[in-house]
Design a protein around this motif. Sequence first.
Motif, mmCIF file in Angstrom:
data_model
loop_
_atom_site.group_PDB
_atom_site.id
_atom_site.type_symbol
_atom_site.label_atom_id
_atom_site.label_comp_id
_atom_site.label_asym_id
_atom_site.label_seq_id
_atom_site.Cartn_x
_atom_site.Cartn_y
_atom_site.Cartn_z
ATOM 1 N N SER A 193 1.826 -57.271 77.961
ATOM 2 C CA SER A 193 1.528 -56.572 76.720
ATOM 3 C C SER A 193 0.019 -56.455 76.591
ATOM 4 O O SER A 193 -0.683 -57.472 76.548
ATOM 5 N N GLY A 194 -0.483 -55.243 76.564
ATOM 6 C CA GLY A 194 -1.918 -55.026 76.406
ATOM 7 C C GLY A 194 -2.747 -55.497 77.579
ATOM 8 O O GLY A 194 -3.946 -55.749 77.422
ATOM 9 N N GLN A 222 6.231 -53.356 81.058
ATOM 10 C CA GLN A 222 5.109 -53.198 80.139
ATOM 11 C C GLN A 222 5.664 -53.038 78.728
ATOM 12 O O GLN A 222 6.532 -52.203 78.481
ATOM 13 N N ARG A 224 5.502 -51.798 75.095
ATOM 14 C CA ARG A 224 4.817 -50.764 74.319
ATOM 15 C C ARG A 224 5.627 -50.450 73.067
ATOM 16 O O ARG A 224 6.845 -50.365 73.143
ATOM 17 N N SER A 226 1.884 -52.211 72.178
ATOM 18 C CA SER A 226 1.391 -53.579 72.285
ATOM 19 C C SER A 226 0.842 -54.052 70.952
ATOM 20 O O SER A 226 0.084 -53.355 70.293
#
Length: 336
Positions: A193-194, A222, A224, A226
């Motif tokens: 995350s991020g 991933q 999103r 984030s």
Amino acid sequence: MIEVDGSAGGGQLLRTALSLALCTGTGFTMQKIRAKRSKPGLMRQHLTAVNAAATIGNAYVEGAELGATTLRFEPGVVVPGEYRFATGSAGSATLVLQTVLPPLWRCDAPSRLRLEGGTHNPLAPSADFIADTYLPSLAKFGIDAGVVLERPGFFPAGGGILHATVSPAPALRHAEFIERGALQSIDAIAMLSGLASGIGERELQAVAKRLQLSQNALHLRQVRPSLGPGNALLIRVRHEQHAETFTGHGERGLSAEKVAERLADEAKAYVRGSACVGEHLSDQLLLPMALAGSGAFVVAAISDHLQSNARLIEKFLPVEIDWAEIAGGWRVTVAS
């Protein structure tokens, strides 16, 4: 009213006491809560667990404040229904879930829960562990519960959302976790995350090298949108009769390779051994076994958590929890 010395363990003692108070109708007072931790007393996730237990069980509570080291809890009648609990931080939502599940499965109607907070935290079971290891283990007792992860929440931002359901299971079955059967699969998941995807790719390649995994066993996720930076690495080991989930977390100043190698070594030690149950699940199985009145499992080592949890459970329920060393580990037995 049962007197509990909270210095004998951490937040787990409090959560077990809350669950059993609601299941048995027996109140308790706890002194020296988390006394040996770097930050003693109730933190947000512990306070949320106390308030959640009080809400579903119409309990009278004294001492439910941040930092409190003494708590009095007098349970009322547990009422099934729809509930929402939020830690207001990255405090573990899964630990709150584990606190309220046992009293709710003993009700005569189903319940639905929305839990907000951390879902992938160090020192707490991840949402994936709950879904892939803990709840399938509960199913062997006849407990029908499920979770859906709407949004992961990492430390320090939190913001995760977890939905759970639990059906009535007033009478539990005897369950044993002795043989795990043949190895079926091992796969790894890197959650980010991020953070750059390259971090997760490096983790996965390090795990693959350590555990001799094919590229098909590696998965990158991933998150999103984030809510803040976060990284969790998961390794799922499936045998014919049991599945274990190992979770690691990215840390500032610790390379992706080191995170992966450390977790892979933990999973490798489990695979090379013969014990059915992993260390983290072992102490969590004691409560449903005690409520069922019997059960047994084999684990590689007896943890401090298991020992302190066993002694607390014996205060609330007419069971004896013993362990004996056997070839390849320890056999833990619960008997009434």
